[in-house]
Design an enzyme around this catalytic site. Structure first.
Site, PDB file in Angstrom:
ATOM      1  N   ASP A  44       2.693   4.959  12.531  1.00 56.75           N
ATOM      2  CA  ASP A  44       2.331   6.378  12.441  1.00 56.75           C
ATOM      3  C   ASP A  44       1.831   6.901  13.783  1.00 56.75           C
ATOM      4  O   ASP A  44       2.112   8.033  14.171  1.00 56.75           O
ATOM      5  CB  ASP A  44       1.258   6.585  11.366  1.00 56.75           C
TER       6      ASP A  44
ATOM      7  N   ARG B 206       5.783  -2.785   4.688  1.00 57.94           N
ATOM      8  CA  ARG B 206       4.860  -3.457   3.763  1.00 57.94           C
ATOM      9  C   ARG B 206       4.684  -2.602   2.532  1.00 57.94           C
ATOM     10  O   ARG B 206       4.350  -1.421   2.638  1.00 57.94           O
ATOM     11  CB  ARG B 206       3.477  -3.604   4.409  1.00 57.94           C
TER      12      ARG B 206
ATOM     13  N   THR C  91       1.191  -4.459  -2.808  1.00 57.62           N
ATOM     14  CA  THR C  91       1.248  -5.925  -2.753  1.00 57.62           C
ATOM     15  C   THR C  91       1.067  -6.452  -1.326  1.00 57.62           C
ATOM     16  O   THR C  91       0.767  -7.624  -1.121  1.00 57.62           O
ATOM     17  CB  THR C  91       2.606  -6.436  -3.262  1.00 57.62           C
TER      18      THR C  91
ATOM     19  N   ASP D  54      -2.706   2.628  11.853  1.00 63.38           N
ATOM     20  CA  ASP D  54      -1.297   2.378  11.532  1.00 63.38           C
ATOM     21  C   ASP D  54      -0.457   2.587  12.793  1.00 63.38           C
ATOM     22  O   ASP D  54      -0.258   3.718  13.245  1.00 63.38           O
ATOM     23  CB  ASP D  54      -0.846   3.337  10.420  1.00 63.38           C
TER      24      ASP D  54
END
Ligand code: PRP
Ligand code: URA
Length: 212
Positions: A206, A107, A111, A203
């Site tokens: 991660d 991603r 945006t 995340d």
């Protein structure tokens, strides 16, 4: 399990327990990886409920009779890189013959639109069943693009399996791909302004790979 048209939200206590551990920011990368595999495996109970069976004759210690076994399903799993890789073992530990394709998407942090950087799908995906794996369904952009890419290869069916889904992501995917069944372990509250799921688990990539 809470069922809404093509959306299946798990309600098993074992899954709820493990998701709470996943959410905890103090859970280590090692534990996080193990939990993702365990939750995926438990979700397979629902997501693979319609696997085809065939009959074979088996001699038990008492008698000979006809019983059911899996009919060598023509099944491919497609993790969305990176985080989807964390779910692969949860499926292959149950279905070791599944083919594995990969779609690489990230991603754009500004945006929030997905950008594709890799795609390698099994050559016989045409006419087969496909399960797309990604722990997080946030805006839905990554899932929508991955599913659109896979559809170009004419599979018989596509399912999408994720650990945490946002209501926004579920709505976007069901609108873009109403034929795709979505299996999620938890449907969370909303997205924050940065496109992260709230309360979520942070995340996923991660945390799986220990990159932050
Ligand atoms: C995460 C996640 C999904 C995507 C979900 O990947 O694993 O692929 O975000 O967001 P969306 O529904 O808004 O598209 P990310 O882009 O962080 O890449 P990574 O797996 O390489 O960390
Ligand atoms: N991707 C993640 O890894 N986590 C989120 O909450 C949203 C997108």
């Amino acid at each position: 399990m809470n069922e809404l048209k093509n959306v299946f939200v798990m309600d098993h206590p074992l899954i709820k327990h493990k998701i709470t551990l996943l959410r905890d920011k103090n859970t280590s990368s090692k534990e996080f990886r193990e939990l993702i595999i365990e939750v995926t495996r438990l979700m397979c109970y629902e997501a693979l409920r319609d696997l085809p069976l065939k009959e074979i004759e088996v001699e038990t210690p008492i008698t000979t009779s006809v019983f059911k076994v899996l009919a060598e399903p023509h099944l491919s799993i497609v993790p969305i890189l990176r985080a989807g890789i964390g779910m692969v073992e949860g499926v292959t530990s149950l279905l070791p013959t599944a083919r594995i394709g990969h779609i690489g998407l990230y991603r754009d942090p500004k945006t929030l639109k997905p950008i594709e950087y890799y795609c390698k799908l099994p050559s016989d995906i045409n006419g087969g069943d496909v399960i797309v794996l990604d722990p997080m369904l946030a805006t839905g952009g990554s899932a929508i693009d991955a599913i659109s890419g896979i559809k170009k290869h004419n599979p018989a069916s596509i399912k999408f399996m994720c650990i945490i889904a946002s209501p926004e992501g579920i709505e976007a995917v069901t609108k873009a791909h109403p034929d795709v069944k979505i299996y999620c372990a938890s449907k969370d509250k909303c997205l924050n302004k940065d496109g992260y799921i709230v309360p979520g688990l942070g995340d996923a990539g991660d945390r799986i790979f220990g990159t932050k």
